[in-house]
Design an enzyme around this catalytic site. Structure first.
Site, PDB file in Angstrom:
ATOM      1  N   ASP A 158       0.856  -1.174   0.000  1.00 45.32           N
ATOM      2  CA  ASP A 158       0.000   0.000   0.000  1.00 45.32           C
ATOM      3  C   ASP A 158       0.903   1.239   0.000  1.00 45.32           C
ATOM      4  O   ASP A 158       2.052   1.183   0.433  1.00 45.32           O
ATOM      5  CB  ASP A 158      -0.942  -0.002   1.215  1.00 45.32           C
ATOM      6  CG  ASP A 158      -2.170   0.869   0.984  1.00 45.32           C
ATOM      7  OD1 ASP A 158      -2.160   1.678   0.042  1.00 45.32           O
ATOM      8  OD2 ASP A 158      -3.156   0.741   1.739  1.00 45.32           O
ATOM      9  N   GLU A 172     -10.156   7.323   4.318  1.00 47.23           N
ATOM     10  CA  GLU A 172      -9.023   7.011   5.194  1.00 47.23           C
ATOM     11  C   GLU A 172      -9.010   7.840   6.470  1.00 47.23           C
ATOM     12  O   GLU A 172     -10.028   8.114   7.057  1.00 47.23           O
ATOM     13  CB  GLU A 172      -7.732   7.150   4.399  1.00 47.23           C
ATOM     14  CG  GLU A 172      -7.711   6.081   3.297  1.00 47.23           C
ATOM     15  CD  GLU A 172      -6.418   6.022   2.552  1.00 47.23           C
ATOM     16  OE1 GLU A 172      -5.369   5.955   3.181  1.00 47.23           O
ATOM     17  OE2 GLU A 172      -6.464   5.986   1.303  1.00 47.23           O
TER      18      GLU A 172
HETATM   19  C1  BGC Z   1      -5.204   2.976   0.384  1.00 47.85           C
HETATM   20  C2  BGC Z   1      -5.528   1.842  -0.533  1.00 47.85           C
HETATM   21  C3  BGC Z   1      -5.503   2.284  -1.960  1.00 47.85           C
HETATM   22  C4  BGC Z   1      -4.199   2.950  -2.270  1.00 47.85           C
HETATM   23  C5  BGC Z   1      -4.097   3.459  -3.680  1.00 47.85           C
HETATM   24  C6  BGC Z   1      -3.996   3.727  -0.049  1.00 47.85           C
HETATM   25  O1  BGC Z   1      -3.804   4.847   0.734  1.00 47.85           O
HETATM   26  O2  BGC Z   1      -5.012   2.489   1.681  1.00 47.85           O
HETATM   27  O3  BGC Z   1      -6.768   1.293  -0.205  1.00 47.85           O
HETATM   28  O4  BGC Z   1      -5.721   1.185  -2.799  1.00 47.85           O
HETATM   29  O5  BGC Z   1      -4.001   4.034  -1.406  1.00 47.85           O
HETATM   30  O6  BGC Z   1      -4.881   4.559  -3.882  1.00 47.85           O
HETATM   31  C1  BGC Z   2      -3.746   9.325  -2.605  1.00 47.02           C
HETATM   32  C2  BGC Z   2      -4.463   8.111  -2.117  1.00 47.02           C
HETATM   33  C3  BGC Z   2      -3.654   7.470  -1.070  1.00 47.02           C
HETATM   34  C4  BGC Z   2      -3.255   8.449   0.039  1.00 47.02           C
HETATM   35  C5  BGC Z   2      -2.338   7.830   1.028  1.00 47.02           C
HETATM   36  C6  BGC Z   2      -3.422  10.226  -1.457  1.00 47.02           C
HETATM   37  O1  BGC Z   2      -2.752  11.333  -1.911  1.00 47.02           O
HETATM   38  O2  BGC Z   2      -4.523   9.988  -3.535  1.00 47.02           O
HETATM   39  O3  BGC Z   2      -4.724   7.231  -3.151  1.00 47.02           O
HETATM   40  O4  BGC Z   2      -4.409   6.451  -0.545  1.00 47.02           O
HETATM   41  O5  BGC Z   2      -2.643   9.586  -0.499  1.00 47.02           O
HETATM   42  O6  BGC Z   2      -2.230   8.563   2.205  1.00 47.02           O
END
Ligand code: BGC
Ligand code: BGC
Length: 823
Positions: free
Chosen positions: A319, A519
């Protein structure tokens, strides 16, 4: 394979490869986990092709193959030069930089990256790139795509076959844009609803995710053995986030699941077994830890359980820079993770440094060559199975460019069905539901005609914020659906977000709930729902003797007693997506209420980790609860005392005329800040922008160095916000341009500060004289030297000159797309 493992197990000995050293409580004993045979027979032709490829690949190619970069930070030329095996678009990345880039541009970008990966480079073999995207409720990064309810709503439907159809549609819509890999489904079992990703999980027990995993994966990928497995209308799926993502203490995103091995296994792993059996080709490793050790470095689980015990032969993807969180690693250097079993690094912006260090680590043996070859083998296996080597450029593949399929009537009908099945009826006093569509219906609440609210996070932008109406061409709001139903039946429907009316309606439908988040931005200190406006609205309608039906939009089960009391009927509608019409179908009796709670509904705001099976289980509505429209569902008056203090929004630095909770707006000379230090250097005065006294006018006199600052009562840790690409958003008006330099700073304790010159921006803003909204990435402050882990003043303006400025708000936000650059 076994060679690689025994080498890794010897790590720690003098010259062995570096492996993470999880604490003993975080080392699993794979023999205690169920074993499962590989669902796919070894295909010798495929394996031989892999052998040949690996034999012909350069070391640089192998290293590139296991690295995935984000399209916001990588170009097609980089992909060819560094032989990158994969790209992704993070929640805020798009081919144009605009969050609402047209579908055509996605397809074009897919072609460009593919072509770059296939570009000749001497005699080296050509390996097509694979593009991963978070199609987590439909192909949600694309304007016009069908948007399904988020998983929390799908969990309420308890309908595995529906999941198959949703998977099929999502795969086809991805194919239209040339993408071939989704980071879904999320198989999290969510144990604490404070977690901002609660809605990404199907429920609080392993039961629902376990029954959904196979059909949804088969919908996305097709069936093992079928000719169109992973091809044609199908794509590659990902089971995520392995393991225990929904079990972190306090519901903290990227937190720590403190649980014994048996608990980890029995509570969180069951959905992965049918997922692997159904042939899922990738598994994403969780950001979170198990008993203090990061999953990205847990060899006993990644290699011991997933690969050896479950015989998973696809690849493990990391991730977002998750490897960098392992002790001893950084985002740009982490052999430990690969040695532990990770096959592909998700290295959005760190890919270049990571490429260099991984190459060096492979050369000096810190990264085991067997392990590297095995990781490459797994990635190539998936690419070969998916036919990528023969598929040609993305735009030439089946369904590509058939843009009319995005949000087609056929697809939307399935999403609408999912909405109908996802609604859970919690109260229905006097059988007020179903409603008579011939009635005079008032539709109120800020969620009634609001795509942003009904679609939630992971919708065009990462946090789901900042979108506008025209971004949803193939969608219907909840109001839109109600209006259509009522008009067809000859009734009257009126939209009135604030609930005012001229002719008294027969009934009012009030749509309200949480604003979108994803998130950690969605993590909360409790599960109480606070919304004074909607509550006042419900109460005033009730006082007028109008029956009220609440449609509650939320990403989790929430304590909402006052709202339930003020409603005759109360519907948990979760985050329904593009098909608001599905709500009307059920409210007006076109379809029955069948949805059942996938999460226990709390009786008080502090019941945050409330789960069926708890030793003391005392919910307001239990797991599985849901009324049907044929039976009345009266409810006695509920207690309305909030059990925990209403949480403060730490993202608000300044709004509605005052500093956010735990902060003050101070002015004065440097080192002598106060609320009212006297008029010599600087003054502040309340003034109006959108509401009375919602802003503050700051006048710097020019008589000496003066400061205006939002100061924390105690330092705040903004690291997570910084790493998550959040920004400081200012809304202001410059009444008179600065006469000297102005600095915009953050401070972080003694002598610790950083920021940038802001005078030019202010002078420019002064010319127009209008309100300006500006978002500055938090990372810019970090780059300027601010220790984001202990910010004392998250906003400070300093100048020796004159300046006259009105500040309306200062907030930490998720910018809606568009790459902002540091000043
Ligand atoms: C998330 C994932 C996601 C990835 C890509 C991460 O921050 O935890 O679920 O697939 O970003 O966007
Ligand atoms: C991205 C997400 C990712 C996240 C991680 C964002 O900037 O767009 O896809 O999950 O950062 O913290």
């Amino acid at each position: 394979m076994s060679g690689a493992i025994s080498v890794a197990l010897c790590a720690g000995l003098a010259t062995g490869p570096v492996t993470a050293q999880p604490n003993p409580q975080a080392v699993a004993d794979p023999s205690q986990w169920p074993s499962q045979p590989a669902p796919i027979e070894v295909d010798e032709t495929v394996e031989q092709r892999i052998d040949a490829l690996i034999a012909a690949m350069s070391l640089e190619q192998k290293v590139g193959q296991i690295i995935q970069a984000d399209i916001g930070s990588v170009t097609p030329a980089d992909v060819s030069r560094f032989h990158l095996g994969s790209i992704l678009n993070g929640g805020n990345s798009t081919p144009t930089g605009e969050y609402n880039a047209p579908a055509e541009r996605w397809l074009k970008a897919a072609d460009d990256f593919y072509a770059a990966s296939m570009k000749r480079d001497g005699d080296l073999p050509r390996i097509p790139v694979i593009w991963g995207s978070d199609a987590v409720h439909g192909h949600n990064n694309i304007v016009g795509a069908t948007l399904f309810p988020h998983n929390i709503g799908l969990g309420s439907a308890r309908d595995p076959e529906l999941m198959r159809r949703i998977g099929e549609i999502t795969a086809i819509e991805m194919r239209v844009t040339g993408l071939d890999w989704t980071f879904a489904p999320t198989l999290a079992v969510v144990r604490d609803d404070r977690w901002g990703r609660t809605y990404e999980g199907f429920g609080e027990t392993p039961e629902i995710a376990t029954s959904y995993a196979a059909p949804i994966i088969e919908g996305l990928q097709g069936k093992i053995g079928d000719e169109d497995w992973l091809r044609g209308p199908h794509i590659v799926a990902t089971a995520k986030h392995f393991l225990g993502d929904g079990g972190t203490a306090g519901g903290k995103d990227q937190g720590d699941a403190r649980i014994d091995e048996e608990g980890l296994r029995d509570l969180f792993s069951p959905p992965y077994l049918p997922a692997i059996e159904a042939g899922v080709q990738s598994i994403m490793v969780s950001f979170s830890s198990w008993n203090g050790a990061k999953m990205h470095g847990n060899e006993s689980l990644l290699t011991g359980v997933v690969k050896n015990r479950w015989n998973f032969d696809g690849f493990l993807v990391g991730d977002w820079n998750g490897h960098g969180q392992i002790a001893g690693c950084s985002a740009t250097d982490c052999p430990q993770s690969v040695n532990a079993g990770l096959d592909m690094f998700m290295a959005p912006d760190s890919w270049k440094g990571l490429y260099q260090s991984t190459l060096a680590n492979a050369r000096n043996g810190t990264l085991s060559m067997d392990r590297l070859d095995d990781a490459v083998r797994r990635i190539l296996r998936v690419k070969l199975r998916a036919g990528l080597f023969e598929a040609g450029k993305p735009s030439s593949r089946p369904y590509a460019g058939e843009f009319e399929r995005l949000g087609s009537a056929e697809h939307r009908a399935v999403a609408r069905e999912a909405v109908r099945k996802s609604l859970v009826l919690l109260k229905n006093a006097n059988g007020v539901l179903p409603l008579d569509s011939g009635a005079n219906v008032l539709v109120a609440g800020d969620g009634a005609d609001n795509f942003t609210k009904q679609t939630g996070g992971w919708t065009l932008t990462w946090q789901g914020t900042g979108t506008k109406r025209s971004d949803f061409p193939n969608a219907q709001t909840i109001w839109g659906g109600i209006e259509e139903a009522v008009q067809q039946a000859g009734g009257t429907a009126t939209l009135s977000p604030d609930g005012s009316f001229s002719s008294k309606p027969d009934v009012a439908i009030v749509v309200f709930g949480e604003d979108p988040y994803a998130e950690f931005q969605g993590d909360r200190p409790d599960v109480g729902y606070d919304d004074a406006e909607s509550l006042a609205l419900l109460r005033s309608l009730q006082a007028d003797g109008i029956p009220t039906v609440s449609v509650f939009l939320s990403g989790r089960a929430m304590w909402a007693n006052p709202f339930i009391n003020a409603s005759d009927a109360f519907v948990a509608a979760w985050l329904p997506g593009s098909e608001g019409g599905g709500v009307a179908d059920v409210l007006f009796g076109e379809a029955e209420f069948t949805g059942k709670l996938p999460y226990s509904w709390p009786k008080s705001s502090d019941q945050t980790a409330l789960n069926v099976g708890d030793a003391i289980y005392d919910p307001l509505f239990p797991y599985g609860f849901g009324l049907t429209s044929d039976k009345p569902g009266d409810l006695a008056q509920l207690p309305e005392d909030r059990a925990s203090a209403a949480p403060v929004d730490t993202n608000v630095l300044f709004a509605a005329g005052r500093a956010g909770e735990g902060r003050q707006l101070l002015i004065g000379a440097p080192g002598a800040l106060a609320t009212n230090p006297g008029p010599d250097l600087i003054t502040m005065e309340r003034t109006d922008h959108k509401a009375q006294e919602d802003s503050v006018r700051l006048r710097f006199s020019g008589a000496g160095k003066a400061v205006a600052a939002i100061v924390q009562d105690s330092p705040i840790d903004m690291l997570r916000q910084t790493n998550g690409d959040l920004a400081l958003e200012l809304v202001f008006k410059v009444n008179a341009a600065p006469t000297a330099d102005v600095n915009l700073l953050m401070t972080c304790g003694d002598g610790c500060m950083g920021g940038f010159p802001f005078g030019t921006v202010l002078s420019r803003a002064a010319q127009g004289g209008q309100w300006t909204r500006l978002a500055l990435p938090l990372s810019c402050f970090e780059q300027a030297g601010v220790d984001m882990g202990r910010v004392e003043a998250p906003l400070m303006l300093v100048t020796e000159g004159q300046l006259d400025l009105t500040l309306s708000s200062a907030r930490i936000v998720s910018p809606s797309g568009g790459q902002l650059t540091c000043q």
